[in-house]
Scaffold this active site. Structure first.
Site, PDB file in Angstrom:
ATOM      1  N   ASP A 191       0.810  -1.211   0.000  1.00 35.19           N
ATOM      2  CA  ASP A 191       0.000   0.000   0.000  1.00 35.19           C
ATOM      3  C   ASP A 191       0.845   1.264   0.000  1.00 35.19           C
ATOM      4  O   ASP A 191       0.365   2.344  -0.347  1.00 35.19           O
ATOM      5  CB  ASP A 191      -0.921  -0.012   1.231  1.00 35.19           C
ATOM      6  CG  ASP A 191      -1.970   1.083   1.180  1.00 35.19           C
ATOM      7  OD1 ASP A 191      -2.661   1.193   0.150  1.00 35.19           O
ATOM      8  OD2 ASP A 191      -2.099   1.837   2.161  1.00 35.19           O
ATOM      9  N   LEU A 272      -8.384   5.938   1.616  1.00 31.67           N
ATOM     10  CA  LEU A 272      -8.460   7.042   0.660  1.00 31.67           C
ATOM     11  C   LEU A 272      -7.167   7.241  -0.119  1.00 31.67           C
ATOM     12  O   LEU A 272      -7.083   8.135  -0.963  1.00 31.67           O
ATOM     13  CB  LEU A 272      -8.799   8.349   1.399  1.00 31.67           C
ATOM     14  CG  LEU A 272     -10.155   8.368   2.128  1.00 31.67           C
ATOM     15  CD1 LEU A 272     -10.293   9.651   2.935  1.00 31.67           C
ATOM     16  CD2 LEU A 272     -11.298   8.242   1.131  1.00 31.67           C
ATOM     17  N   ARG A 273      -6.145   6.404   0.180  1.00 35.04           N
ATOM     18  CA  ARG A 273      -4.863   6.616  -0.475  1.00 35.04           C
ATOM     19  C   ARG A 273      -4.967   6.424  -1.989  1.00 35.04           C
ATOM     20  O   ARG A 273      -4.246   7.043  -2.753  1.00 35.04           O
ATOM     21  CB  ARG A 273      -3.806   5.684   0.128  1.00 35.04           C
ATOM     22  CG  ARG A 273      -2.391   6.018  -0.320  1.00 35.04           C
ATOM     23  CD  ARG A 273      -1.350   5.246   0.468  1.00 35.04           C
ATOM     24  NE  ARG A 273      -1.163   5.812   1.784  1.00 35.04           N
ATOM     25  CZ  ARG A 273      -1.268   5.151   2.923  1.00 35.04           C
ATOM     26  NH1 ARG A 273      -1.561   3.865   2.920  1.00 35.04           N
ATOM     27  NH2 ARG A 273      -1.069   5.745   4.082  1.00 35.04           N
ATOM     28  N   GLY A 274      -5.866   5.542  -2.433  1.00 32.06           N
ATOM     29  CA  GLY A 274      -5.991   5.261  -3.858  1.00 32.06           C
ATOM     30  C   GLY A 274      -6.381   6.487  -4.664  1.00 32.06           C
ATOM     31  O   GLY A 274      -5.708   6.853  -5.630  1.00 32.06           O
ATOM     32  N   THR A 277      -3.668   9.276  -4.570  1.00 30.02           N
ATOM     33  CA  THR A 277      -2.558   8.974  -5.484  1.00 30.02           C
ATOM     34  C   THR A 277      -2.985   9.134  -6.929  1.00 30.02           C
ATOM     35  O   THR A 277      -2.233   9.665  -7.764  1.00 30.02           O
ATOM     36  CB  THR A 277      -2.050   7.542  -5.245  1.00 30.02           C
ATOM     37  OG1 THR A 277      -1.646   7.402  -3.880  1.00 30.02           O
ATOM     38  CG2 THR A 277      -0.864   7.236  -6.146  1.00 30.02           C
TER      39      THR A 277
END
Length: 334
Positions: A191, A272-274, A277
Site C-alpha cells: 500500500d 483514501l490513499r488510492g 494517489t
C-alpha cells in the site's frame, strides 16, 4: 563505474517508464512497484533512471543531501555549506542488509580511536531527496520492512540506541522490483507504493529483435550508442524539469474529483490513499502533457497504475487487477 543503459533506449515497457517519469515530476506520488517476469528490464530501468534524473542543489558537506544550510542536522557539524549540484541519488538496498546499515549507527572507528560518540549515516541518509531501490522486494526481511514503513510514513529516520539519539530527514521515492513467483508482498508495504506496474516478456518478434539489436549496439558500439540515446534522455530530462514547474498551475475541476472518488468506490479500494494517489499522478501526467487541467484522459491512463494493487481479492472474479480497473474506468468514465 559501469555506464547505465540509457532510459530512452529501453524497448517497450511504456507503463513502467511512465510511472518512473511521473515520480520524477512529483516525488510525492510515492514509490513505484515493478513486478513481472525475469529479464524484462526492471533493474535496467532503475539503473537508467539515475542518469535521467535532473541534478539537485545540495549543501556540499551535508550527509543527508539538504538543500539549505539550515536544513542540515546538528549532529553532522557541517563546516562547508557551499551549495553545489549533484546527481539525484538512486541508492540500492540489498537483501540481507542489517538495520544498522539502513538507519546508521555509532561510528565504531571514531569511538575507538578518538573516544568520540559520533553517528555514521546509513542508506536512508544517502537516499534522502532521491530514490531507494530494492530488488526482489518481496524477499525483504520483515524487520526491515517494518523499519521502512515507519520512515516512509514520517519522512524522518530516528535512531535511538547505543547512547545515540539521532534524527534526520529521510524522504525518498521507494522503487521495488520482484518476481511474483517468489512470493507476495506484505499488504502494508504494498500500500505504500504509489504506483504499481506489471511487466511481461515482449510477445511481438519485432520488439524482441529490437531489444537484441540495441543491447548488442550498447555492448559493441558503446560510444555511438550513448551519444544518440543520451541526447534523447536529455530531451526527456528537460521535459521533466518543465513539468515540475508547470505542476502547481495544473487545474483540478470538481468533476475530476468526483471521478476519482467514484472510481475508488466502484473498485472497493480500502482507505483514501488510492484516489489521492490517482489525483496526484494524473496532475503530474497533465503537467507532462503540457495540459492546463486534468482531464479524463489522464485518469484513464493512470488508473491501472494507481489503483490496480489496491483491490481486494474477489474469489468470484478471475480477471486480473488491470482488467478489473479497465472495466471500472469504462463504467465510470465511459
Amino acid at each position: 563505474m559501469t555506464t547505465p543503459f540509457p532510459f530512452s533506449a529501453i524497448v517497450g515497457q511504456d507503463q513502467m517508464k511512465l510511472a518512473m517519469v511521473l515520480t520524477a515530476i512529483d516525488p510525492g506520488i510515492g514509490g513505484v512497484l515493478v513486478f513481472g517476469d525475469r529479464g524484462t528490464g526492471k533493474s535496467t530501468a532503475v539503473r537508467a533512471l539515475a542518469s535521467l534524473l535532473p541534478p539537485m542543489t545540495v549543501v556540499r558537506g551535508c550527509p543527508v543531501n539538504s538543500e539549505r544550510p539550515e536544513d542540515c542536522p546538528d549532529w553532522a557539524n557541517v563546516a562547508d555549506t557551499t551549495p553545489e549540484q549533484r546527481p539525484t541519488p538512486v541508492v540500492d538496498l540489498p537483501l540481507g542488509v542489517t538495520e544498522d546499515r539502513v538507519t546508521g549507527a555509532l561510528d565504531i572507528e571514531r569511538a575507538l580511536t578518538q573516544g568520540e560518540k559520533a553517528f555514521e549515516p546509513g542508506l536512508l541518509a544517502r537516499a534522502n531527496r532521491g530514490y531507494l531501490y530494492i530488488d526482489e522486494v518481496n524477499l525483504l526481511e520483515d524487520h526491515i520492512v517494518d523499519l521502512l514503513l515507519d520512515v516512509a510514513q514520517s519522512g524522518v529516520n530516528a535512531v535511538e540506541r547505543e547512547g545515540l539519539s539521532i534524527r534526520h530527514a529521510a524522504r525518498f521515492v521507494l522503487v521495488g522490483s520482484g518476481n511474483p513467483e517468489e512470493g507476495e508482498l506484505r499488504p502494508q508495504l504494498l500500500d505504500r507504493f504509489g504506483l504499481s506496474v506489471e511487466v511481461t516478456t515482449p510477445g511481438a518478434i519485432d520488439d524482441r529483435i529490437e531489444v537484441i539489436r540495441r543491447r548488442s549496439a550498447f555492448e559493441t558500439e558503446t560510444r555511438a550508442f550513448l551519444d544518440h540515446w543520451q541526447a534523447e534522455d536529455a530531451k526527456l530530462r528537460d521535459r521533466i524539469v518543465a513539468a515540475r514547474t508547470a505542476l502547481r498551475d495544473v487545474a483540478t475541476t470538481e468533476d475530476i474529483l468526483r471521478d476519482c472518488a467514484e472510481l475508488s468506490i466502484a473498485l472497493g479500494t480500502d482507505g483514501l490513499r488510492g484516489e489521492l494517489t490517482l489525483l496526484r499522478a494524473a496532475r503530474a501526467l497533465a503537467a507532462h502533457d503540457n495540459a492546463a487541467a486534468i482531464t479524463r484522459d489522464q485518469l484513464r491512463a493512470i488508473a491501472p497504475l494507481a489503483l490496480g494493487h489496491r483491490l481486494r481479492r474477489d474469489p468470484l472474479d478471475e480477471a486480473g487487477s488491470t482488467a478489473r480497473v479497465t472495466r471500472a474506468v469504462a463504467d465510470v468514465l465511459g
